[in-house]
Scaffold this active site. Sequence first.
Site, short mmCIF file in Angstrom:
data_model
loop_
_atom_site.label_atom_id
_atom_site.label_comp_id
_atom_site.label_asym_id
_atom_site.label_seq_id
_atom_site.Cartn_x
_atom_site.Cartn_y
_atom_site.Cartn_z
CE LYS A 22 -1.70 1.60 4.01
NZ LYS A 22 -1.37 3.03 4.24
CG ASN A 23 2.31 2.59 3.52
OD1 ASN A 23 1.15 2.89 3.24
ND2 ASN A 23 2.70 2.31 4.75
CB CYS A 118 -3.70 11.35 11.92
SG CYS A 118 -3.34 9.65 11.58
NE ARG A 123 0.55 10.48 10.12
CZ ARG A 123 0.13 9.46 9.36
NH1 ARG A 123 -1.10 9.01 9.51
NH2 ARG A 123 0.90 8.93 8.44
CG ASP A 316 3.20 1.51 9.41
OD1 ASP A 316 3.48 1.73 8.21
OD2 ASP A 316 2.88 2.40 10.21
NE ARG A 408 -7.35 4.54 5.21
CZ ARG A 408 -6.62 5.49 5.78
NH1 ARG A 408 -6.90 5.93 6.99
NH2 ARG A 408 -5.60 6.02 5.16
C1 EPZ Z 1 4.27 6.92 6.04
O1 EPZ Z 1 3.49 7.96 6.57
C2 EPZ Z 1 3.37 5.69 5.99
N1 EPZ Z 1 2.22 5.97 5.13
C3 EPZ Z 1 2.86 5.36 7.40
O2 EPZ Z 1 2.07 4.18 7.32
C4 EPZ Z 1 4.07 5.10 8.28
O3 EPZ Z 1 3.64 4.87 9.61
C5 EPZ Z 1 5.02 6.31 8.25
O4 EPZ Z 1 5.39 6.61 6.89
C6 EPZ Z 1 6.29 6.07 9.05
O5 EPZ Z 1 6.96 4.95 8.54
C7 EPZ Z 1 2.41 5.89 3.78
O6 EPZ Z 1 3.49 5.61 3.29
C8 EPZ Z 1 1.21 6.17 2.93
P1 EPZ Z 1 6.29 10.36 8.06
P2 EPZ Z 1 4.05 9.49 6.53
O7 EPZ Z 1 6.19 11.62 7.29
O8 EPZ Z 1 4.87 9.69 5.31
C9 EPZ Z 1 6.62 13.55 11.52
C10 EPZ Z 1 0.17 2.82 7.63
O9 EPZ Z 1 -0.36 2.34 8.64
N2 EPZ Z 1 6.59 14.55 10.45
O10 EPZ Z 1 7.49 9.47 7.84
O11 EPZ Z 1 2.92 10.39 6.79
C11 EPZ Z 1 5.31 12.83 11.66
O12 EPZ Z 1 4.42 13.55 12.50
C12 EPZ Z 1 0.67 4.25 7.64
O13 EPZ Z 1 0.34 2.21 6.55
C13 EPZ Z 1 6.84 15.87 10.77
O14 EPZ Z 1 7.08 16.21 11.93
O15 EPZ Z 1 4.99 9.48 7.82
C14 EPZ Z 1 5.72 11.52 12.29
O16 EPZ Z 1 5.83 11.69 13.68
C15 EPZ Z 1 0.40 4.92 8.98
N3 EPZ Z 1 6.81 16.80 9.77
C16 EPZ Z 1 7.11 11.26 11.68
O17 EPZ Z 1 7.56 12.51 11.17
C17 EPZ Z 1 6.54 16.46 8.47
O18 EPZ Z 1 6.52 17.35 7.59
C18 EPZ Z 1 7.11 10.26 10.54
O19 EPZ Z 1 6.14 10.69 9.60
C19 EPZ Z 1 6.30 15.10 8.17
C20 EPZ Z 1 6.33 14.17 9.18
#
Ligand code: EPZ
Length: 429
Positions: A22-23, A118, A123, A316, A408
């Site tokens: 998915k990701n 979320c 996030r 995850d 989802r």
């Molecule tokens: C991706 O989300 C995945 N989703 C998530 O999977 C996964 O948990 C996550 O990466 C971490 O591995 C998809 O790929 C569609 P991040 P993403 O930006 O990209 C903070 C699932 O269950 N952050 O790596 O949104 C954020 O708050 C989903 O399949 C900032 O602070 O995650 C978080 O604490 C859930 N500022 C951390 O970084 C930003 O601009 C990691 O978020 C962006 C993120």
Amino acid sequence: MDVFVVEGNATISGSVGIVGAKNSVLPILAASLLTSEPLELENVPALADVATMLGILSELGSDVQRDVAKARLSICSAATIEPTAPWELVRKMRASFEVLGPLLGRTGRARVSFPGGCVFGLRPVDVHLKGLVALGANVRQEGGYVIAEAPRGGLRGAEIFLGTPFGSSVGATRNVMMAAVLAHGRTVLQGAACEPEIVDLTECLVKMGARIEGAGSPTIEIEGAGDRAALGGASHRVIPDRIEAGTFLVAGALLDGRVRVEGCRPGHLASLCDAFSRAGVALERGEDWLEVQPRGGEPLRPTDVTTQPYPGFPTDLQAQWMALMCRAEGVSVVTERIYSDRYMHLAELLRLGARIRREGATAVVEGTPTLSGASVMASDLRASAALVLAALAASGETEIHRVYHIDRGYERIEERFRGLGATIRREQR
Ligand code: EPZ
């Protein structure tokens, strides 16, 4: 709304095939906006999130030809795109925010709704926006939308640090990369995410004509094409879903059955395999499969995990691991370092008789020999998967409500667990 009715004390065994990630498929679908030629994809999972992303891309004028049964699709964006992704669609799925980078790169402007809230904490998207500004875009917020405009001469390459207090951002790495591939000049992403899904997107972009090196490492170098029409179509097979594979392996360990996940990448699950070995769970492995072995009466050892960016233990799989530790013989400590509040599953596991205490980012899990069935509520995608696992292990029957959360990110999960011998059915309520 659909409900799962799960019979407890399940025993499962056998093989389950792993579907496309998915990701990985979600950002790759967004990348189709970078060219007006068709992108042919294989191993596309039949998930609600994929349908949501296709809805947004159709709204943006893309033409989609899909064969769900064969997990194939061809997608071709419009020659000219009205680059607005509306709130009504973006609010359903955070990953839709990743159309921002490709829209900006391809058309020079984009208007994308700020992603919705979320269930596991704030996030923010500050690093996404910081990266686009570094490429020269003018970025502002208006009426719940992010509005980004490239300068008259187009985006220009830059050196950008993408770290956050929680480690690298997967989404920001992808969004900025997809804008930079069409910019003028060289971009260097420092502190880039290293997840396999980043590597898979990069491989697809390179097939489309992008010039990218270093994907999978914290430093990614992109030689921008400097021409919005530079990228072409390509054919690409999406990598298998490591989180789905991990979910079924944890189910096998929890229910002490011999369960093989086929068509996976064992190398993507090194941290989970390490945790299994510390827990006393034996695995056999082949080139594209992993098989959890019954413990033969040996206890499940309490095993601490802390979630980290790849290759660390995946956030995850945190909820699923917690469900497993509910049956360990002793006390385990689970620490969530990626999100500020990814513990929606705790309250529901407690309803099933689990003994878990939360201390900030840490949950202390006291294993117990018995969980007992109850009605529970699914919340986020992975928390919901953990409830299915715990329900299978509990005594008696469990009803899981709001299973749309599971749909989802898991394809026909109840059918596939039935294929392993579980008794679980979906009911319309
Ligand atoms: C991706 O989300 C995945 N989703 C998530 O999977 C996964 O948990 C996550 O990466 C971490 O591995 C998809 O790929 C569609 P991040 P993403 O930006 O990209 C903070 C699932 O269950 N952050 O790596 O949104 C954020 O708050 C989903 O399949 C900032 O602070 O995650 C978080 O604490 C859930 N500022 C951390 O970084 C930003 O601009 C990691 O978020 C962006 C993120």
